[in-house]
Design a protein around this motif. Sequence first.
Motif, PDB file in Angstrom:
ATOM      1  N   ASP A 124      62.619  42.104  42.921  1.00 19.65           N
ATOM      2  CA  ASP A 124      61.919  43.352  43.715  1.00 19.65           C
ATOM      3  C   ASP A 124      62.448  43.616  44.858  1.00 19.65           C
ATOM      4  N   GLY A 125      63.781  43.125  45.174  1.00 18.87           N
ATOM      5  CA  GLY A 125      64.658  43.860  46.034  1.00 18.87           C
ATOM      6  C   GLY A 125      64.588  43.185  47.459  1.00 18.87           C
ATOM      7  N   ARG A 126      63.742  42.208  47.717  1.00 17.76           N
ATOM      8  CA  ARG A 126      63.961  41.363  48.938  1.00 17.76           C
ATOM      9  C   ARG A 126      65.308  40.798  49.074  1.00 17.76           C
ATOM     10  N   ALA A 148      60.013  33.998  49.484  1.00 11.97           N
ATOM     11  CA  ALA A 148      58.914  33.945  48.436  1.00 11.97           C
ATOM     12  C   ALA A 148      57.480  33.667  48.978  1.00 11.97           C
ATOM     13  N   SER A 149      56.396  33.992  48.203  1.00 13.30           N
ATOM     14  CA  SER A 149      55.145  33.852  48.423  1.00 13.30           C
ATOM     15  C   SER A 149      54.896  32.554  48.398  1.00 13.30           C
ATOM     16  N   ALA A 150      53.643  32.057  48.558  1.00 13.23           N
ATOM     17  CA  ALA A 150      53.249  30.786  48.384  1.00 13.23           C
ATOM     18  C   ALA A 150      53.066  30.444  46.714  1.00 13.23           C
ATOM     19  N   GLY A 182      59.060  34.297  39.396  1.00 13.66           N
ATOM     20  CA  GLY A 182      60.108  35.594  39.507  1.00 13.66           C
ATOM     21  C   GLY A 182      61.305  35.481  39.991  1.00 13.66           C
ATOM     22  N   LEU A 183      61.413  35.335  41.568  1.00 13.50           N
ATOM     23  CA  LEU A 183      62.579  36.100  42.070  1.00 13.50           C
ATOM     24  C   LEU A 183      63.628  34.660  41.847  1.00 13.50           C
ATOM     25  N   SER A 184      63.413  33.515  41.291  1.00 14.64           N
ATOM     26  CA  SER A 184      64.381  32.473  41.193  1.00 14.64           C
ATOM     27  C   SER A 184      65.578  33.010  40.182  1.00 14.64           C
ATOM     28  N   PRO A 185      66.635  33.487  40.724  1.00 14.96           N
ATOM     29  CA  PRO A 185      67.773  33.811  39.833  1.00 14.96           C
ATOM     30  C   PRO A 185      68.404  32.683  39.438  1.00 14.96           C
TER      31      PRO A 185
END
Lengths: 254, 254
Positions: free
Chosen positions: A90-92, B168-170, B246-249
């Motif tokens: 999401d762009g962060r 990342a959020s918790a 999610g954000l883990s590429p």
Amino acid sequence: MYFEGAIKAQERAEAKQEALCGATSRCTNCPARADAICAGLAPEALDDLHQLSRHRVLRKGQTLVWQGDRTDIAATVISGMLKLSAATADGREQILGLVAPGGFVGRIDEARARYDIVALADTELCQFSGPGLALFASRHPEIASALLGKTMQELDRSRHWQLMLGQASAAERVATMLLDFAGADLEAGGCYPFPLSRGQMAELAGLTIETVSRQISQLKRNGVISVLSRTSFSVRDPHALMALAGLSPVAATH
Amino acid sequence: MYFEGAIKAQERAEAKQEALCGATSRCTNCPARADAICAGLAPEALDDLHQLSRHRVLRKGQTLVWQGDRTDIAATVISGMLKLSAATADGREQILGLVAPGGFVGRIDEARARYDIVALADTELCQFSGPGLALFASRHPEIASALLGKTMQELDRSRHWQLMLGQASAAERVATMLLDFAGADLEAGGCYPFPLSRGQMAELAGLTIETVSRQISQLKRNGVISVLSRTSFSVRDPHALMALAGLSPVAATH
DNA sequence: CGGCCTGTTGATGCTTATCAATTCCTGTGG
DNA sequence: CCACAGGAATTGATAAGCATCAACAGGCCG
């Protein structure tokens, strides 16, 4: 630490002028060589390594490697500055590391790149193919050793930020960054550059632009630093700044 | 990723039984060798390396290296698990990495240790002196290459956590940890262990115990996982868990 | 001189830490 | 085998810290 090498960048102008003369000649005049993996290599080995390399220039903002690319680029930074940064879906964005002249980037094995490599300023590289460099390293233990040393140094830096990002407050992160910008020769009244924009500082510290700006303003208000221009500051109270950075166990060793 | 090797730990019992017989014999039976830096070493070289090594056992909770120590210990983990953790002046702790069997810890050069190395479980090591190993590596390119590979792998992991801790959020951090615990063989209904206590999970993720616990409770409430016992859970909805991480590429490449 | 990008400052709300109480395992001893 | 003690984990209430949204100031270049 990251930024001391950057000052030498200006000195490279003349090296750039001299057209393609002898291979070794270019290497002996290379402004980054003292810090690079090829430091201390014997002349004939240096010549061999030079045969494997390709000189390359990136303009400010240009991307060397895209996150997700399958690539095996390896390179030494000659001048300028690179950032390694990863972006979330999401762009962060998070800056994972900065590479100054003499620094090494890239992979030996061909694997999917986990982060972007982008030039923060016009940057000269001495670029290799990963496998090519690996083969060379297998025949030159001093290169293998230098590669390992560079990688361990990067690992230490990354873990230092792991501690910062996991445990430090915004004030501690910003103070730590400023100490990093000041480098080893920290002194009262000393004048140092901001090598990064507020936005880049935020990406590095895992904060927002606004929070970075507020923390800098507070350091100003408390008389710890003065902001001379958008891109430079002076340290009025180094002791206070170090106390604020506080938790950095690494600071002492730099 | 970290924890797949741990399962093999039980299999080592027999290797422990056999008293000091031939040096090479111990190495050939070593349960960690397939993943360790000595993997694929020729028999006589393996024998030489074994001469440099010292077998050592750490009990759970025992510390191998203290943050700030000037030491040059290097070691391969044979069984058990080590954690690398740094503490701040005021007592906050951050886990910087976990080392499973086959993993490598330590430094080649003698420098001040930037973090503690502590056994999370009873742990067997194959310990070397840093300079001794460096010298050996300079004569055995395959060891130098393996060391570089291990270090780059650790660098990737550290940078992965840098992204997590910075952005990342918790919820995302906890989901990512659970995926990590599940390892490569993630499947609906699959049952996996918590290899860490809630407190250790918190130290790794840069959160508090309470926040970790709350996030796990919420995953339970939402039907994403079931908590079977204090030390194990099952994944009801792997897809949802991956979406939350999610954000883990990096996840895709493990 | 004006537009535009970068940085600063302010108001508000969400996320997570902190403090506190309770429940639940786990292992030990009767 | 069951009871009990002690630590680990959960849950709740509250507050702090930082992000977000929004408006404004300042410097740089065309």
